[in-house]
Design a protein around this motif. Structure first.
Motif, PDB file in Angstrom:
ATOM      1  N   ASP A 181     -17.557 -65.174 -48.474  1.00  9.98           N
ATOM      2  CA  ASP A 181     -17.103 -63.795 -48.285  1.00  9.98           C
ATOM      3  C   ASP A 181     -18.275 -62.833 -48.453  1.00  9.98           C
ATOM      4  O   ASP A 181     -19.219 -63.100 -49.207  1.00  9.98           O
ATOM      5  N   GLN A 182     -18.190 -61.700 -47.765  1.00 10.73           N
ATOM      6  CA  GLN A 182     -19.177 -60.638 -47.931  1.00 10.73           C
ATOM      7  C   GLN A 182     -18.559 -59.554 -48.798  1.00 10.73           C
ATOM      8  O   GLN A 182     -17.502 -59.018 -48.479  1.00 10.73           O
ATOM      9  N   THR A 203     -23.499 -61.829 -49.136  1.00  4.50           N
ATOM     10  CA  THR A 203     -22.591 -62.953 -48.922  1.00  4.50           C
ATOM     11  C   THR A 203     -22.537 -63.809 -50.181  1.00  4.50           C
ATOM     12  O   THR A 203     -23.582 -64.156 -50.749  1.00  4.50           O
ATOM     13  N   ARG A 255     -15.382 -57.307 -48.017  1.00  8.11           N
ATOM     14  CA  ARG A 255     -15.445 -56.801 -46.656  1.00  8.11           C
ATOM     15  C   ARG A 255     -14.926 -57.810 -45.630  1.00  8.11           C
ATOM     16  O   ARG A 255     -14.658 -57.445 -44.491  1.00  8.11           O
ATOM     17  N   THR A 256     -14.796 -59.063 -46.025  1.00  2.00           N
ATOM     18  CA  THR A 256     -14.286 -60.091 -45.113  1.00  2.00           C
ATOM     19  C   THR A 256     -12.943 -60.625 -45.587  1.00  2.00           C
ATOM     20  O   THR A 256     -12.604 -61.780 -45.332  1.00  2.00           O
ATOM     21  N   ASP A 306      -9.009 -60.508 -41.136  1.00  4.03           N
ATOM     22  CA  ASP A 306      -9.574 -61.029 -39.892  1.00  4.03           C
ATOM     23  C   ASP A 306     -10.273 -59.956 -39.068  1.00  4.03           C
ATOM     24  O   ASP A 306     -10.970 -60.287 -38.101  1.00  4.03           O
ATOM     25  N   HIS A 307     -10.084 -58.683 -39.372  1.00  2.22           N
ATOM     26  CA  HIS A 307     -10.726 -57.625 -38.606  1.00  2.22           C
ATOM     27  C   HIS A 307     -11.100 -56.481 -39.541  1.00  2.22           C
ATOM     28  O   HIS A 307     -10.577 -56.364 -40.639  1.00  2.22           O
ATOM     29  N   ARG A 308     -11.999 -55.637 -39.054  1.00  2.53           N
ATOM     30  CA  ARG A 308     -12.524 -54.542 -39.854  1.00  2.53           C
ATOM     31  C   ARG A 308     -12.810 -53.347 -38.947  1.00  2.53           C
ATOM     32  O   ARG A 308     -13.299 -53.517 -37.819  1.00  2.53           O
ATOM     33  N   PRO A 322     -14.912 -59.128 -39.135  1.00  2.00           N
ATOM     34  CA  PRO A 322     -15.329 -58.459 -40.375  1.00  2.00           C
ATOM     35  C   PRO A 322     -16.770 -58.722 -40.804  1.00  2.00           C
ATOM     36  O   PRO A 322     -17.283 -58.000 -41.654  1.00  2.00           O
ATOM     37  N   GLN A 323     -17.430 -59.728 -40.256  1.00  2.00           N
ATOM     38  CA  GLN A 323     -18.773 -60.046 -40.720  1.00  2.00           C
ATOM     39  C   GLN A 323     -19.746 -58.906 -40.379  1.00  2.00           C
ATOM     40  O   GLN A 323     -19.669 -58.297 -39.315  1.00  2.00           O
ATOM     41  N   GLN A 324     -20.657 -58.644 -41.305  1.00  6.44           N
ATOM     42  CA  GLN A 324     -21.588 -57.531 -41.151  1.00  6.44           C
ATOM     43  C   GLN A 324     -22.421 -57.654 -39.878  1.00  6.44           C
ATOM     44  O   GLN A 324     -22.706 -56.648 -39.208  1.00  6.44           O
TER      45      GLN A 324
END
Length: 302
Positions: A130-131, A140, A174-175, A178-180, A239-241
């Protein structure tokens, strides 16, 4: 001579006692040596069982760590009983009980981090991979240990954070989903048709690679700026940076190209400065502190 004889007898007694307990000490050392391999075996066994029964990597690590720790405790207690035959298990427990307060004060930070690590592994507010943002650090999650949590920053640095800090701080995961969402601001000049600009923004952002269809992007008018009317483009990505950053770059490029084709300006900040000849204006009063009558002020030029 009597004094020398006493020393001689004492030395002989010490040597005899050492010879008597030497086999027990050697046996205890062998037990501790074998305990090391037994702990490795139970660690591997518990880890394999956990992989088949538990999906969480954090819980797998916790189960393996507990199995290894219990094996070491049992081996140390067995070695103590072998090395000191007169020592009973009840005496060991009593000694541990009497010294627990002193040990607690001496190692309170270690115990605090240990307990916080157990709770983090059980509650799983975040997982390995996770981030997160915790305190002033973002990155991470690379490892969740019993005492510390390690994260790798986006700049490639390893940060080791005590579990007590992680447990008592606000942690932004932040993760977690499934979406951001990303909010991207853009302004247009006051001569622009707002409906046309809104349509262009909606069509453009929906075609950008990395922008998700669901939830759908939104275009909001938010304010009258000093030199522009401001929009906020709200769109969703993975969601990943890395995905968020790359998608934002593509979105900015696409919006600029679309506005250029439609001849829509993104204005620079504008400031209007007015200059006056101050000698033409006499809008102040002299301070009547010199004993003279105040000067007559003529406002006719205004």
């Amino acid at each position: 001579m009597a004094f020398i004889e006493t020393i001689k007898n004492s030395v002989q007694e010490l040597i005899g006692s050492a010879v008597k307990i030497l086999p027990a000490i050697l046996t205890a050392a062998i037990v501790l040596f074998l305990t090391r391999f037994a702990a490795q075996f139970t660690h591997t066994l518990a880890q394999n069982i956990a992989k088949r029964t538990v999906s969480s990597r954090s819980l797998q690590f916790l189960m393996a760590k507990i199995a290894s720790t219990v094996t070491w405790i049992f081996g140390i207690l067995l070695a103590c009983v072998i090395a000191f035959p007169g020592l009973r298990l009840g005496d060991i427990i009593a000694t541990l009980g009497l010294s627990s307060v002193a040990i607690g004060f001496a190692f309170q930070d270690i115990f605090k981090n240990f307990l916080a690590g157990i709770l983090i592994l059980l509650q799983q507010p975040f997982r390995i991979g996770d981030q997160i943002i915790v305190s002033d650090y973002e990155g991470t999650v690379d490892q969740i240990d019993i005492r510390t949590t390690e994260i790798i920053t986006y700049g490639g640095e390893r940060v080791v954070i005590p579990n007590s800090t992680v447990f008592t701080s606000v942690v932004q995961v932040r993760t977690a989903f499934d979406h951001r969402r990303t909010d991207l601001a853009v302004g247009v000049d006051y001569n622009t048709s707002l409906s046309e600009a809104s349509d262009i923004l909606e069509q453009t952002i929906s075609q950008v690679e990395g922008v998700l269809d669901k939830p759908a992007p939104e275009i909001d008018l938010v304010s009258f700026g000093d030199s522009s009317i401001d929009f906020i483009i709200r769109y969703w990505t993975l969601p990943q940076q890395k995905q968020v950053r790359r998608t934002q770059t593509r979105a900015i490029l696409s919006i600029k190209q679309a506005f250029d084709r439609a001849d829509i300006n993104i204005p620079y900040p504008i400031r209007t400065l007015y200059f006056y000849n101050q000698e033409k204006y006499n809008d102040y009063m002299s301070a009547p502190n010199d004993g003279k009558a105040p000067r007559n002020t003529d406002f006719s030029n205004h």
